[in-house]
Design a protein around this motif. Structure first.
Motif, short mmCIF file in Angstrom:
data_model
loop_
_atom_site.label_atom_id
_atom_site.label_comp_id
_atom_site.label_asym_id
_atom_site.label_seq_id
_atom_site.Cartn_x
_atom_site.Cartn_y
_atom_site.Cartn_z
N ASP A 1 -5.92 2.61 -4.41
CA ASP A 1 -5.37 1.26 -4.53
C ASP A 1 -4.80 1.13 -5.94
O ASP A 1 -5.53 1.14 -6.93
CB ASP A 1 -6.49 0.24 -4.31
CG ASP A 1 -6.02 -1.20 -4.42
OD1 ASP A 1 -4.92 -1.45 -4.94
OD2 ASP A 1 -6.79 -2.10 -4.01
N PHE B 1 3.81 -6.97 4.61
CA PHE B 1 2.58 -7.55 5.15
C PHE B 1 2.86 -8.94 5.73
O PHE B 1 2.11 -9.42 6.58
CB PHE B 1 1.51 -7.63 4.06
CG PHE B 1 0.25 -8.30 4.51
CD1 PHE B 1 -0.61 -7.70 5.43
CD2 PHE B 1 -0.12 -9.55 4.01
CE1 PHE B 1 -1.78 -8.32 5.85
CE2 PHE B 1 -1.29 -10.18 4.42
CZ PHE B 1 -2.11 -9.56 5.34
N GLU C 1 -1.86 -3.87 7.33
CA GLU C 1 -2.99 -4.72 7.71
C GLU C 1 -3.58 -5.48 6.52
O GLU C 1 -4.49 -6.29 6.70
CB GLU C 1 -4.06 -3.86 8.37
CG GLU C 1 -3.56 -3.17 9.65
CD GLU C 1 -4.62 -2.31 10.31
OE1 GLU C 1 -5.77 -2.30 9.82
OE2 GLU C 1 -4.29 -1.64 11.31
N ALA C 2 -3.09 -5.22 5.33
CA ALA C 2 -3.54 -5.91 4.12
C ALA C 2 -2.45 -5.80 3.07
O ALA C 2 -1.66 -4.86 3.08
CB ALA C 2 -4.84 -5.30 3.60
N VAL D 1 -1.89 -4.53 0.20
CA VAL D 1 -2.43 -3.56 -0.75
C VAL D 1 -1.39 -2.49 -1.05
O VAL D 1 -0.73 -1.98 -0.14
CB VAL D 1 -3.71 -2.90 -0.18
CG1 VAL D 1 -4.27 -1.89 -1.17
CG2 VAL D 1 -4.74 -3.97 0.16
N ARG E 1 -4.69 -0.83 4.48
CA ARG E 1 -5.77 -1.81 4.59
C ARG E 1 -6.70 -1.69 3.41
O ARG E 1 -6.63 -0.74 2.65
CB ARG E 1 -6.55 -1.63 5.90
CG ARG E 1 -7.16 -0.28 6.12
CD ARG E 1 -8.15 -0.27 7.28
NE ARG E 1 -7.54 -0.47 8.56
CZ ARG E 1 -7.63 0.41 9.58
NH1 ARG E 1 -8.29 1.55 9.40
NH2 ARG E 1 -7.07 0.17 10.72
#
Length: 241
Positions: A48, A63, A77-78, A80, A241
């Motif tokens: 990350d 996103f 899904e996030a 990030v 994610r």
């Protein structure tokens, strides 16, 4: 704006296959021909970026719906920013270099799953042009492949390509780059007609990225790939994610 899949692959011939041992290949389902099968978890070779880079601004456009597709893109899904450890470390060095100028980085896209690229390809084949006025006013949707804005493979899926801009710190105000991110137009390239201020800001970003080993893409001022990327021939498909 939000997303251009590119043909950077056609310009990246001559790479030797990544020297991965068979157990690693089995673990992640990687095929060195450029595909990844059935991988659903992030490999340990990815990080990350926000956890590695202090004060990194993250605005992951795919996103949400504020992008040229007009919807959340498959695989995101996030919000990030995932990058290989090598790319994240190099980007942290860029951030440190910029800090004395009162500047920092904002990322728009980082690792991009193969399933997201497939989503872009499906979108490009759909005759609907509802996002044209905002994202590709100067290019016919049917020409986006031919002109290098969308491709069936993206270097983002290798994990060491990033889309980003410069911002002021600590406020996070974006510098003028002449066009928004993912504006599918010749104006976004090196020869685009923009103001002297925007040209200077683009040059500042490119010089800072080159100094830490990133290669710019001449059609997009925001797009950079780590020169010595660890997976030059491998494409990942685990979700963000």
């Amino acid at each position: 704006m939000d997303a251009i899949v590119k043909i950077e692959e056609s310009a990246r011939t001559g790479h030797r296959a990544a020297s991965l041992k068979l157990p690693v290949l089995a673990l992640f389902g990687l095929l060195l021909t450029g595909s990844l099968l059935n991988a659903q978890t992030r490999p340990p070779s990815f990080a990350d970026a926000a956890a590695v880079i202090p004060d990194l601004k993250v605005d992951m456009r795919y996103f949400g719906a504020a992008n040229f597709v007009g919807a959340r893109v498959d695989g995101y899904e996030a919000p990030v920013c995932l990058l290989t450890h090598q790319a994240a470390t190099a980007l942290a060095a860029v951030q440190r270099d910029l800090r004395p100028r009162g500047l920092g980085l904002k990322v728009f896209d980082c690792y991009r799953p193969v399933r997201a690229v497939r989503h872009f390809v499906r979108w490009a084949r759909d005759p609907d042009t509802g996002t044209k006025a905002e994202f590709y006013p100067h290019v016919a949707k049917g020409n986006l492949f031919r002109e290098g804005y969308i491709a069936s493979r993206s270097g983002h899926s290798r994990g060491s390509t990033v889309d980003l801009t410069l911002v002021t710190l600590p406020g996070g105000e974006e510098l003028d780059m002449g066009t928004p991110f993912d504006f599918l137009s010749p104006q976004s390239g090196q020869g685009g007609r923009v103001s002297a201020e925007a040209r200077a800001n683009r040059r500042l970003l490119a010089d800072a990225m080159r100094a830490r080993g990133f290669i710019p893409y001449d059609k997009e001022w925001w797009h950079f790939t780590l020169r010595n990327e660890p997976f030059p021939n491998s494409y990942f498909d685990f979700p963000v994610r």
